[in-house]
Design an enzyme around this catalytic site. Structure first.
Site, short mmCIF file in Angstrom:
data_model
loop_
_atom_site.label_atom_id
_atom_site.label_comp_id
_atom_site.label_asym_id
_atom_site.label_seq_id
_atom_site.Cartn_x
_atom_site.Cartn_y
_atom_site.Cartn_z
N ASP A 107 0.86 -1.19 0.00
CA ASP A 107 0.00 0.00 0.00
C ASP A 107 0.89 1.24 0.00
OD1 ASP A 107 -3.11 0.76 0.91
OD2 ASP A 107 -1.60 2.25 1.45
N GLU A 110 -2.79 0.13 -4.23
CA GLU A 110 -2.54 -1.12 -3.49
C GLU A 110 -2.72 -2.37 -4.32
OE1 GLU A 110 -5.71 -2.19 -0.41
OE2 GLU A 110 -5.94 -0.04 -0.66
N1 DCP Z 1 -8.95 8.43 -1.26
C1 DCP Z 1 -10.00 9.32 -1.53
N2 DCP Z 1 -11.05 9.42 -0.65
C2 DCP Z 1 -11.10 8.68 0.48
C3 DCP Z 1 -10.05 7.76 0.76
C4 DCP Z 1 -8.98 7.68 -0.14
O1 DCP Z 1 -9.96 10.01 -2.56
N3 DCP Z 1 -12.12 8.82 1.33
C5 DCP Z 1 -7.81 8.36 -2.21
C6 DCP Z 1 -6.70 9.28 -1.76
C7 DCP Z 1 -5.65 8.38 -1.21
C8 DCP Z 1 -5.86 7.09 -1.97
O2 DCP Z 1 -7.26 7.05 -2.26
O3 DCP Z 1 -4.34 8.90 -1.36
C9 DCP Z 1 -5.45 5.85 -1.21
O4 DCP Z 1 -6.19 5.72 -0.03
P1 DCP Z 1 -5.60 5.13 1.31
O5 DCP Z 1 -6.75 4.79 2.18
O6 DCP Z 1 -4.63 4.04 1.02
O7 DCP Z 1 -4.86 6.35 2.02
P2 DCP Z 1 -3.51 7.09 1.68
O8 DCP Z 1 -2.70 6.35 0.68
O9 DCP Z 1 -3.79 8.49 1.34
O10 DCP Z 1 -2.78 7.07 3.09
P3 DCP Z 1 -2.06 5.88 3.88
O11 DCP Z 1 -0.65 6.33 4.05
O12 DCP Z 1 -2.79 5.80 5.18
O13 DCP Z 1 -2.21 4.63 3.06
CA CA Z 2 -2.29 4.13 0.84
CA CA Z 3 -4.97 1.96 -0.06
#
Ligand code: DCP
Ligand code: CA
Ligand code: CA
Length: 361
Positions: free
Chosen positions: A9, A110
């Protein structure tokens, strides 16, 4: 045979992609926003970097709340740019999948990898492979990711989120119970906020506490489907296999023999790419629902426009028409000669027999 599964991820994905193209924001809270069309404060946060998260700014909260929480800081609020993230995602997925016996694309940031054979069912080798993948991704893209390795998909996923950012967590079968017991119930993937609330009312906070609840009570309270899922998850049981699933798009890009700003020349080159791409679509037996054209200008800036279709198709004539319209729409914004032209079809599905008959008539 014992399976070894890896879940990868990418860390704070959209925000990390933004830091990549503008490293000066790296030291500030970065908030990537999906603005609605009702002004600068309307919409939700897609994600934020880890500095912004210290202020409780995270995915899903309203932009206006995020702005309040970050008042007085030098936070940057950026509009999300899916094409930028998609390009980076494709690059990373292409790196990752080479290391897997089986590769399952889950989303832009991911994937699951079955690495049982590659690692000779050996956790030491799996760990080395995880470091190798982390380094390769970082060297080629400068992005960090977190990796979980365990004996099934559920545990690999929980493990990848255990230490973030840039973590690596290995959960061997013999450590499963110890690893899970210490975790809060919210760490079980797909568990809804209503379920968590109900459990808290029952004074259940950790997976250790959850395990004490018997299956009959669980099923009675949450229904059989959710009850069984939670009961199994609390014990690290998951029988879901890694499915072969590749990234949901096909693309083709060419470099022109000469840079040009002549409309007709560019259109003809796009049609050439279209023909080649269409051959691949037919060969792979795919339908697409989204079309994107990408124009790389001589100063290496990109112009990218997309169109989402009402229904999936594999029709060459329709594809050509969309490309023509997209080029027309973006042409005013072209301020340099064009160096490369590409087409991406995405939101793919596999053509079924029924659709073949419909197409035939
Ligand atoms: N995303 C989005 N809206 C949400 C959740 C996520 O647009 N409610 C998008 C933005 C994120 C991407 O999907 O960058 C991946 O989601 P993740 O849940 O894996 O979160 P992140 O990668 O941002 O953070 P982490 O470091 O916790 O994985
Ligand atoms: Ca992520
Ligand atoms: Ca993710």
């Amino acid at each position: 045979m014992h399976k070894i599964i890896m879940h990868i991820d990418l860390d704070y994905f959209f925000a990390q992609c933004e830091e990549l193209r503008n490293p000066t924001i790296k030291t500030k809270p970065v908030v990537v926003c999906v603005f609605s069309n009702r002004g600068n404060n309307s919409g939700v946060v897609a994600t934020s970097n880890y500095i912004a998260r210290r202020y409780q700014v995270k995915s899903g909260i309203p932009i206006i709340i995020a702005k309040k929480k970050l008042t007085g800081t030098n936070a940057v609020f950026l509009k999300s740019d899916y094409h930028h993230y998609s390009r980076i995602s494709v690059k990373i997925m292409n790196i990752i999948k080479k290391y897997a016996d089986m590769f399952e694309y889950v989303g832009k940031d991911e994937a699951y990898l079955d690495i049982s054979k590659t690692s000779n069912e050996n956790y030491k080798q799996a760990e080395l492979l995880a470091y190798k993948i982390k380094n390769k991704i970082f060297n080629e893209t400068k992005l960090t990711c977190s990796i979980g390795v365990s004996h099934n998909k559920l545990l690999a996923k929980i493990a990848s989120s255990y230490k973030k950012p840039s973590g690596l967590t290995i959960v061997k079968p013999e450590n499963t119970n110890y690893f899970l017991s210490q975790l809060e119930i919210s760490k079980i993937p797909k568990i809804g906020s209503k379920t968590i609330k109900k459990m808290k009312e029952m004074n259940i906070h950790t997976i250790y506490e959850l395990k004490k609840l018997d299956i009959f009570k669980m099923n009675k309270t949450f229904g059989k489907k959710i009850g069984t899922y939670i009961h199994n998850s609390a014990r690290g049981i998951c029988n879901e296999k890694v499915k072969i699933k590749d990234i949901n798009q096909i693309s083709k890009i060419i470099t022109l023999s000469r840079n040009s700003n002549e409309y007709e020349y560019i259109l003809q080159k796009l049609f050439y790419v279209c023909k080649k791409l269409h051959e691949i679509i037919i060969k792979k037996n795919k339908l697409f629902k989204n079309v994107t054209i990408q124009l790389v200008q001589s100063n290496l800036t990109n112009k990218i426009v997309s169109k989402k279709l009402l229904r999936s198709t594999n029709d060459m004539w329709e594809l050509k028409n969309i490309i023509k319209k997209l080029l027309k729409n973006v042409w005013n914004e072209i301020n340099n000669k064009i160096r490369r032209v590409g087409i991406i079809v995405s939101d793919l599905s596999t053509r079924t027999n029924q659709e073949k008959i419909v197409n035939f008539f």
